[in-house]
Design a protein around this motif. Structure first.
Motif, mmCIF file in Angstrom:
data_model
loop_
_atom_site.group_PDB
_atom_site.id
_atom_site.type_symbol
_atom_site.label_atom_id
_atom_site.label_comp_id
_atom_site.label_asym_id
_atom_site.label_seq_id
_atom_site.Cartn_x
_atom_site.Cartn_y
_atom_site.Cartn_z
ATOM 1 N N UNK A 57 0.839 -1.195 0.000
ATOM 2 C CA UNK A 57 0.000 0.000 0.000
ATOM 3 C C UNK A 57 0.867 1.236 0.000
ATOM 4 N N UNK A 58 0.380 2.310 -0.605
ATOM 5 C CA UNK A 58 1.113 3.583 -0.637
ATOM 6 C C UNK A 58 0.174 4.704 -0.207
ATOM 7 N N UNK A 59 0.639 5.504 0.720
ATOM 8 C CA UNK A 59 -0.130 6.651 1.204
ATOM 9 C C UNK A 59 0.581 7.948 0.843
ATOM 10 N N UNK A 60 -0.177 8.903 0.342
ATOM 11 C CA UNK A 60 0.384 10.247 0.083
ATOM 12 C C UNK A 60 -0.514 11.287 0.753
ATOM 13 N N UNK A 61 0.045 12.470 0.974
ATOM 14 C CA UNK A 61 -0.712 13.586 1.536
ATOM 15 C C UNK A 61 -0.869 14.657 0.467
ATOM 16 N N UNK A 62 -2.057 15.227 0.365
ATOM 17 C CA UNK A 62 -2.276 16.289 -0.613
ATOM 18 C C UNK A 62 -3.427 17.170 -0.161
ATOM 19 N N UNK A 63 -3.738 18.167 -0.971
ATOM 20 C CA UNK A 63 -4.822 19.098 -0.662
ATOM 21 C C UNK A 63 -6.071 18.703 -1.439
ATOM 22 N N UNK A 77 -2.038 4.851 -11.086
ATOM 23 C CA UNK A 77 -0.912 4.299 -11.848
ATOM 24 C C UNK A 77 0.360 4.241 -11.004
ATOM 25 N N UNK A 78 0.502 5.168 -10.074
ATOM 26 C CA UNK A 78 1.663 5.157 -9.182
ATOM 27 C C UNK A 78 1.566 4.044 -8.141
ATOM 28 N N UNK A 79 0.355 3.562 -7.920
ATOM 29 C CA UNK A 79 0.159 2.513 -6.923
ATOM 30 C C UNK A 79 -0.368 3.028 -5.598
ATOM 31 N N UNK A 80 -0.772 4.294 -5.554
ATOM 32 C CA UNK A 80 -1.296 4.886 -4.316
ATOM 33 C C UNK A 80 -2.612 4.206 -3.941
ATOM 34 N N UNK A 81 -2.766 3.898 -2.665
ATOM 35 C CA UNK A 81 -3.979 3.237 -2.180
ATOM 36 C C UNK A 81 -4.724 4.052 -1.123
ATOM 37 N N UNK A 82 -4.028 4.973 -0.478
ATOM 38 C CA UNK A 82 -4.668 5.811 0.540
ATOM 39 C C UNK A 82 -4.224 7.257 0.359
ATOM 40 N N UNK A 83 -5.181 8.169 0.493
ATOM 41 C CA UNK A 83 -4.888 9.592 0.344
ATOM 42 C C UNK A 83 -5.283 10.322 1.621
ATOM 43 N N UNK A 84 -4.351 11.092 2.155
ATOM 44 C CA UNK A 84 -4.625 11.917 3.329
ATOM 45 C C UNK A 84 -4.862 13.342 2.858
ATOM 46 N N UNK A 85 -6.053 13.855 3.132
ATOM 47 C CA UNK A 85 -6.459 15.174 2.669
ATOM 48 C C UNK A 85 -6.322 16.215 3.774
ATOM 49 N N UNK A 110 -13.661 16.023 -3.701
ATOM 50 C CA UNK A 110 -12.456 15.184 -3.647
ATOM 51 C C UNK A 110 -12.754 13.859 -2.955
ATOM 52 N N UNK A 111 -13.543 13.916 -1.889
ATOM 53 C CA UNK A 111 -13.909 12.709 -1.155
ATOM 54 C C UNK A 111 -14.672 11.740 -2.039
ATOM 55 N N UNK A 112 -15.633 12.260 -2.788
ATOM 56 C CA UNK A 112 -16.435 11.401 -3.667
ATOM 57 C C UNK A 112 -15.584 10.763 -4.764
ATOM 58 N N UNK A 113 -14.753 11.554 -5.422
ATOM 59 C CA UNK A 113 -13.919 11.031 -6.499
ATOM 60 C C UNK A 113 -12.971 9.945 -5.988
ATOM 61 N N UNK A 114 -12.339 10.188 -4.858
ATOM 62 C CA UNK A 114 -11.383 9.232 -4.315
ATOM 63 C C UNK A 114 -12.064 7.933 -3.892
ATOM 64 N N UNK A 115 -13.208 8.044 -3.230
ATOM 65 C CA UNK A 115 -13.906 6.826 -2.806
ATOM 66 C C UNK A 115 -14.400 6.031 -4.006
ATOM 67 N N UNK A 116 -14.921 6.724 -5.015
ATOM 68 C CA UNK A 116 -15.417 6.039 -6.200
ATOM 69 C C UNK A 116 -14.304 5.327 -6.963
ATOM 70 N N UNK A 117 -13.066 5.769 -6.743
ATOM 71 C CA UNK A 117 -11.925 5.128 -7.405
ATOM 72 C C UNK A 117 -11.248 4.089 -6.514
ATOM 73 N N UNK A 118 -11.812 3.851 -5.317
ATOM 74 C CA UNK A 118 -11.315 2.778 -4.469
ATOM 75 C C UNK A 118 -10.283 3.167 -3.436
ATOM 76 N N UNK A 119 -9.993 4.443 -3.265
ATOM 77 C CA UNK A 119 -8.993 4.861 -2.288
ATOM 78 C C UNK A 119 -9.559 4.868 -0.873
ATOM 79 N N UNK A 120 -8.697 4.637 0.095
ATOM 80 C CA UNK A 120 -9.020 4.898 1.493
ATOM 81 C C UNK A 120 -8.732 6.371 1.741
ATOM 82 N N UNK A 121 -9.508 6.998 2.615
ATOM 83 C CA UNK A 121 -9.375 8.439 2.823
ATOM 84 C C UNK A 121 -9.163 8.768 4.292
#
Length: 330
Positions: A57-63, A77-85, A110-121
């Motif tokens: 799993x890969x986690x990144x932080x962004x806005x 494509x980078x392999x990110x699985x979790x996004x911290x907003x 942002x929450x809707x797009x990320x969840x619909x694409x399978x990311x943990x938030x």
């Protein structure tokens, strides 16, 4: 793999790909002699699937304002699985006062797009920001789990503190801002922990900043421990995932029960499954299943592979950690 600090999405794309590729290659080389480093990112990812040290799993932080459909495809494509907003607040006046540069509608989208694409938030939320107060902060946490536009999977709660290097320092010097006292903050956090639902995990309760760097604000480094002790004495409990992880209390003889919780989130549906003890105090495993928002409309998913599909966003087990391909029968 957790990449912490700054806004990942703001970094040059070429550097992002290089950095992630080297992380995969480094994991591959951990138990082996260094190999040629001219692999593509896709090849490095594929090779890592069969190595002893695997990136699962890969986690990144962004806005929130950096998230859009194109950015999400890049992250996948980078392999990110979790996004911290970096949400910080759900009040537009507070966001504006603190020059955050985004609105609450940006966070919702942002929450809707990320969840619909399978990311943990994971949401970063900051109580005690200028423009807020104890009552508003308490309501903020109630709202993010009452309102289906939010519903984060994880939380990092970072109470605002004054640092000499920050713009807030000058505001504080002019006596236009005053942080909560330690007692006010502890009481607030206890109230927050009492309302956290079973499907959310509080990752952190305080930012790891040296106390010598904090001019004003909470300097208690073991704040979570203090709050847990007080809540236990009061007979109160936090139901978040972290507080219920089975850890060393694992027993093969204990009878487990399957729990299911359905809830609306970002125009879609979330199904949270968990194996726990009868009293739901010891969590052994969980699964998050997402039915994306587009399934309930005539719109096509922006990622064709996910059109009219449900997606498992997380599978997690807790207990004793053992190496891959080994068994523990004790």
């Amino acid at each position: 793999l957790i990449i912490i600090g700054g806004t990942w999405s703001h970094l040059p794309y070429k550097y992002q790909s290089y950095f992630i590729k080297r992380c995969f290659e480094s994991a591959d080389e951990f138990y082996h002699k260094p190999r040629l480093r001219n692999l593509s990112l896709k090849t490095a990812q594929k090779k890592n699937e069969g190595t002893k040290c695997r990136v699962i799993g890969i986690t990144i932080e962004t806005r929130p304002d950096f998230i859009n459909e194109k950015e999400i495809i890049r992250l996948r494509n980078l392999g990110v699985t979790r996004v911290e907003l970096g949400v910080q607040s759900i009040y537009d006046d507070v966001l504006k006062k603190n020059i955050r540069g985004h609105t609450i509608e940006t966070t919702k989208k942002a929450t809707q797009l990320l969840k619909d694409a399978g990311f943990k938030i994971c949401y970063h939320l900051m109580p005690n920001l200028p423009g807020s107060n104890l009552k508003r902060d308490e309501k903020m946490f109630e709202e993010i789990f009452r309102n289906s536009d939010f519903q984060p999977d994880l939380l990092k709660i970072y109470p605002c503190v004054v640092l000499k290097e920050s713009a807030l320092y000058n505001v504080w010097r002019q006596k236009k801002y005053k942080p909560y006292t330690n007692r006010q903050l502890i009481n607030l956090l206890k109230k927050i922990k009492k309302i956290i639902p079973f499907y959310c995990r509080i990752q952190r309760l305080v930012r790891d900043i040296p106390s010598s760097s904090i001019i004003d604000g909470c300097k208690i480094s073991n704040l979570r421990q203090i709050i847990a002790a007080e809540m236990k004495k009061e007979g109160a409990e936090c139901r978040c995932i972290r507080c219920r992880e089975v850890r060393t209390e694992y027993s093969l003889e204990e009878k487990l029960f399957l729990f299911r919780q359905d809830y609306d989130a970002s125009d879609g549906k979330e199904i949270f499954l968990s194996f726990e003890d009868k009293k739901r105090k010891k969590l052994h495993s969980l699964l998050r299943l997402r039915i994306p928002s587009k399934v309930f409309s005539d719109e096509k998913h922006f990622m064709p592979v996910l059109d009219q599909s449900a997606i498992i966003r997380e599978v997690h087990t807790y207990g004793q950690m053992i190496p891959v391909n080994e068994k523990n029968i004790a």
